[in-house]
Design a protein around this motif. Structure first.
Motif, PDB file in Angstrom:
ATOM      1  N   PHE A 108       0.840  -1.205   0.000  1.00 35.78           N
ATOM      2  CA  PHE A 108       0.000   0.000   0.000  1.00 35.78           C
ATOM      3  C   PHE A 108       0.877   1.258   0.000  1.00 35.78           C
ATOM      4  O   PHE A 108       0.749   2.114   0.866  1.00 35.78           O
ATOM      5  CB  PHE A 108      -0.972   0.001   1.194  1.00 35.78           C
ATOM      6  CG  PHE A 108      -1.897  -1.197   1.211  1.00 35.78           C
ATOM      7  CD1 PHE A 108      -2.710  -1.479   0.124  1.00 35.78           C
ATOM      8  CD2 PHE A 108      -1.961  -2.052   2.303  1.00 35.78           C
ATOM      9  CE1 PHE A 108      -3.573  -2.584   0.122  1.00 35.78           C
ATOM     10  CE2 PHE A 108      -2.815  -3.154   2.317  1.00 35.78           C
ATOM     11  CZ  PHE A 108      -3.614  -3.411   1.224  1.00 35.78           C
ATOM     12  N   HIS A 121      -4.623   2.432  -3.507  1.00 32.35           N
ATOM     13  CA  HIS A 121      -5.257   3.057  -4.683  1.00 32.35           C
ATOM     14  C   HIS A 121      -6.557   2.321  -5.020  1.00 32.35           C
ATOM     15  O   HIS A 121      -6.911   1.329  -4.370  1.00 32.35           O
ATOM     16  CB  HIS A 121      -4.271   3.073  -5.863  1.00 32.35           C
ATOM     17  CG  HIS A 121      -3.669   1.732  -6.201  1.00 32.35           C
ATOM     18  ND1 HIS A 121      -4.411   0.694  -6.738  1.00 32.35           N
ATOM     19  CD2 HIS A 121      -2.399   1.248  -6.071  1.00 32.35           C
ATOM     20  CE1 HIS A 121      -3.618  -0.343  -6.947  1.00 32.35           C
ATOM     21  NE2 HIS A 121      -2.387  -0.044  -6.531  1.00 32.35           N
ATOM     22  N   HIS A 171      -6.866  -1.472  -5.363  1.00 29.62           N
ATOM     23  CA  HIS A 171      -7.080  -2.256  -4.134  1.00 29.62           C
ATOM     24  C   HIS A 171      -8.537  -2.147  -3.682  1.00 29.62           C
ATOM     25  O   HIS A 171      -9.157  -3.129  -3.310  1.00 29.62           O
ATOM     26  CB  HIS A 171      -6.210  -1.731  -2.982  1.00 29.62           C
ATOM     27  CG  HIS A 171      -4.731  -1.704  -3.262  1.00 29.62           C
ATOM     28  ND1 HIS A 171      -3.962  -0.570  -3.178  1.00 29.62           N
ATOM     29  CD2 HIS A 171      -3.870  -2.697  -3.609  1.00 29.62           C
ATOM     30  CE1 HIS A 171      -2.707  -0.837  -3.452  1.00 29.62           C
ATOM     31  NE2 HIS A 171      -2.609  -2.126  -3.733  1.00 29.62           N
ATOM     32  N   ASP A 217      -0.885 -11.474  -9.985  1.00 27.13           N
ATOM     33  CA  ASP A 217       0.584 -11.354  -9.964  1.00 27.13           C
ATOM     34  C   ASP A 217       1.133 -11.914  -8.659  1.00 27.13           C
ATOM     35  O   ASP A 217       2.129 -12.643  -8.646  1.00 27.13           O
ATOM     36  CB  ASP A 217       1.009  -9.885 -10.136  1.00 27.13           C
ATOM     37  CG  ASP A 217       0.402  -8.963  -9.072  1.00 27.13           C
ATOM     38  OD1 ASP A 217      -0.794  -9.108  -8.763  1.00 27.13           O
ATOM     39  OD2 ASP A 217       1.133  -8.113  -8.535  1.00 27.13           O
ATOM     40  N   ARG A 252      -5.525  -9.489 -12.580  1.00 19.01           N
ATOM     41  CA  ARG A 252      -5.049  -8.124 -12.849  1.00 19.01           C
ATOM     42  C   ARG A 252      -4.853  -7.959 -14.335  1.00 19.01           C
ATOM     43  O   ARG A 252      -4.444  -8.905 -15.007  1.00 19.01           O
ATOM     44  CB  ARG A 252      -3.709  -7.874 -12.151  1.00 19.01           C
ATOM     45  CG  ARG A 252      -3.886  -7.252 -10.795  1.00 19.01           C
ATOM     46  CD  ARG A 252      -2.562  -6.962 -10.153  1.00 19.01           C
ATOM     47  NE  ARG A 252      -2.195  -5.546 -10.273  1.00 19.01           N
ATOM     48  CZ  ARG A 252      -1.290  -4.963  -9.499  1.00 19.01           C
ATOM     49  NH1 ARG A 252      -0.649  -5.659  -8.596  1.00 19.01           N
ATOM     50  NH2 ARG A 252      -1.015  -3.683  -9.645  1.00 19.01           N
ATOM     51  N   LEU A 256      -8.726  -2.880 -13.486  1.00 17.71           N
ATOM     52  CA  LEU A 256      -8.166  -1.538 -13.317  1.00 17.71           C
ATOM     53  C   LEU A 256      -6.653  -1.623 -13.444  1.00 17.71           C
ATOM     54  O   LEU A 256      -5.996  -2.225 -12.591  1.00 17.71           O
ATOM     55  CB  LEU A 256      -8.548  -0.985 -11.943  1.00 17.71           C
ATOM     56  CG  LEU A 256     -10.047  -0.740 -11.724  1.00 17.71           C
ATOM     57  CD1 LEU A 256     -10.359  -0.515 -10.256  1.00 17.71           C
ATOM     58  CD2 LEU A 256     -10.516   0.446 -12.562  1.00 17.71           C
ATOM     59  N   ALA A 295       0.651   0.949  -7.696  1.00 19.93           N
ATOM     60  CA  ALA A 295       1.308   1.928  -6.822  1.00 19.93           C
ATOM     61  C   ALA A 295       2.599   2.428  -7.473  1.00 19.93           C
ATOM     62  O   ALA A 295       2.966   3.593  -7.334  1.00 19.93           O
ATOM     63  CB  ALA A 295       1.581   1.294  -5.456  1.00 19.93           C
ATOM     64  N   THR A 296       3.265   1.534  -8.200  1.00 25.32           N
ATOM     65  CA  THR A 296       4.509   1.926  -8.877  1.00 25.32           C
ATOM     66  C   THR A 296       4.251   3.083  -9.836  1.00 25.32           C
ATOM     67  O   THR A 296       4.987   4.083  -9.837  1.00 25.32           O
ATOM     68  CB  THR A 296       5.091   0.735  -9.671  1.00 25.32           C
ATOM     69  OG1 THR A 296       5.271  -0.355  -8.767  1.00 25.32           O
ATOM     70  CG2 THR A 296       6.407   1.072 -10.332  1.00 25.32           C
TER      71      THR A 296
HETATM   72  P1  ATP Z   1       3.520  -1.878  -6.482  1.00 30.39           P
HETATM   73  O1  ATP Z   1       3.222  -1.285  -7.830  1.00 30.39           O
HETATM   74  O2  ATP Z   1       4.271  -0.978  -5.544  1.00 30.39           O
HETATM   75  O3  ATP Z   1       4.127  -3.273  -6.568  1.00 30.39           O
HETATM   76  P2  ATP Z   1       0.730  -2.653  -6.141  1.00 30.39           P
HETATM   77  O4  ATP Z   1      -0.048  -1.601  -6.848  1.00 30.39           O
HETATM   78  O5  ATP Z   1       0.896  -3.991  -6.819  1.00 30.39           O
HETATM   79  O6  ATP Z   1       2.126  -2.066  -5.696  1.00 30.39           O
HETATM   80  P3  ATP Z   1       0.466  -3.843  -3.505  1.00 30.39           P
HETATM   81  O7  ATP Z   1       0.286  -3.088  -2.242  1.00 30.39           O
HETATM   82  O8  ATP Z   1       1.754  -4.498  -3.746  1.00 30.39           O
HETATM   83  O9  ATP Z   1       0.070  -2.824  -4.716  1.00 30.39           O
HETATM   84  O10 ATP Z   1      -0.734  -4.880  -3.693  1.00 30.39           O
HETATM   85  C1  ATP Z   1      -1.397  -5.527  -2.646  1.00 30.39           C
HETATM   86  C2  ATP Z   1      -2.298  -6.592  -3.253  1.00 30.39           C
HETATM   87  O11 ATP Z   1      -3.289  -5.977  -4.097  1.00 30.39           O
HETATM   88  C3  ATP Z   1      -1.552  -7.605  -4.142  1.00 30.39           C
HETATM   89  O12 ATP Z   1      -2.115  -8.888  -3.937  1.00 30.39           O
HETATM   90  C4  ATP Z   1      -1.837  -7.109  -5.548  1.00 30.39           C
HETATM   91  O13 ATP Z   1      -1.805  -8.164  -6.491  1.00 30.39           O
HETATM   92  C5  ATP Z   1      -3.258  -6.550  -5.402  1.00 30.39           C
HETATM   93  N1  ATP Z   1      -3.513  -5.483  -6.377  1.00 30.39           N
HETATM   94  C6  ATP Z   1      -2.858  -4.314  -6.492  1.00 30.39           C
HETATM   95  N2  ATP Z   1      -3.335  -3.577  -7.506  1.00 30.39           N
HETATM   96  C7  ATP Z   1      -4.341  -4.289  -8.067  1.00 30.39           C
HETATM   97  C8  ATP Z   1      -5.235  -4.074  -9.182  1.00 30.39           C
HETATM   98  N3  ATP Z   1      -5.150  -2.969  -9.917  1.00 30.39           N
HETATM   99  N4  ATP Z   1      -6.145  -5.041  -9.469  1.00 30.39           N
HETATM  100  C9  ATP Z   1      -6.202  -6.177  -8.708  1.00 30.39           C
HETATM  101  N5  ATP Z   1      -5.394  -6.438  -7.654  1.00 30.39           N
HETATM  102  C10 ATP Z   1      -4.466  -5.523  -7.332  1.00 30.39           C
END
Ligand code: ATP
Length: 202
Positions: free
Chosen positions: A9, A13, A16, A105, A130, A166, A170-171
């Motif tokens: 987190f 966003h 999540h 992922d 995803r 979506l 976070a990156t």
């Molecule tokens: P980063 O880009 O920093 O790796 P992230 O956006 O993947 O971060 P995390 O906090 O690593 O976010 O994700 C927490 C969980 O939410 C993980 O299981 C990830 O797969 C899931 N997740 C994140 N973004 C999405 C999305 N857009 N759709 C579905 N699942 C998501």
């Protein structure tokens, strides 16, 4: 049934939040707990401190009564292992079915997590597709398409749940902020307000 979404987190966003609501509604979960990881075993140091990431999660879930920010990983020392989080939730919640939500992922890397078999004894996995990720097929014998099977046991099954697609990460949000571009509409305004006020990503 209770859902658990662990994550860095950094920052939280709509990828999540919307997908967690999709799962909550599709499976009739009572609640989803958002649990920020202190010290993710699988990646480098997050940009923000655990306390800052927790604050953003708390603000993001405000106003959704079924969503809750859970700080149990932040008060524990050492690496954040999901298996320990689940053991602590079990102690608190008893035998209620627990659904560990994760993106496709994250599920692809799941076999290399710490004690994946014990995680599967303690909880079900609910995998959310995803964008751009293909359907992984590890742990095939545990797959089910029937939510009743999740309700019938504390853990042990894996269900793929279609969710709103979506392409938000976070990156990408951190990159926009570091380049002075706005990530508005990818995350709640209340979260962005704090990020801007405190200049959290430089
Ligand atoms: P980063 O880009 O920093 O790796 P992230 O956006 O993947 O971060 P995390 O906090 O690593 O976010 O994700 C927490 C969980 O939410 C993980 O299981 C990830 O797969 C899931 N997740 C994140 N973004 C999405 C999305 N857009 N759709 C579905 N699942 C998501």
């Amino acid at each position: 049934m209770i859902g658990i979404l662990g994550g860095t987190f950094d920052p939280i966003h709509y990828g999540h939040l919307r997908t967690a609501l999709d799962v909550l509604q599709a499976l009739g979960l009572e609640q989803v707990r958002f649990i920020p990881l202190q010290n993710p075993p699988h990646r480098g140091e997050p940009d923000l401190s655990p306390q800052q990431r927790l604050e953003l999660v708390q603000v993001a879930v405000e106003g959704t009564p079924q969503f809750r920010a859970d700080d149990r990983e932040l008060i524990r020392q050492g690496k954040s292992y999901t298996v320990d989080t689940l053991l602590s939730l079990r102690k608190e919640l008893g035998d209620v079915p627990l659904c560990l939500l994760m993106g496709s992922d994250a599920f692809r890397g799941f076999p290399s997590w710490h004690k994946p078999e014990q995680i599967l004894e303690l909880a079900h996995l609910v995998v959310m597709q995803r964008p751009g990720e293909h359907h992984p097929d590890n742990y095939k014998t545990r797959f089910t398409a029937n939510p009743d099977q999740l309700r019938a046991a504390p853990g042990g099954s894996i269900l793929f749940q279609p969710v709103t697609q979506l392409a938000i990460s976070a990156t990408a949000i951190r990159e926009m902020l570091s380049q002075g571009r706005s990530p508005r509409y990818l995350l709640p305004d209340s979260v962005l307000k704090i990020i801007e006020k405190k200049s959290l990503y430089g």
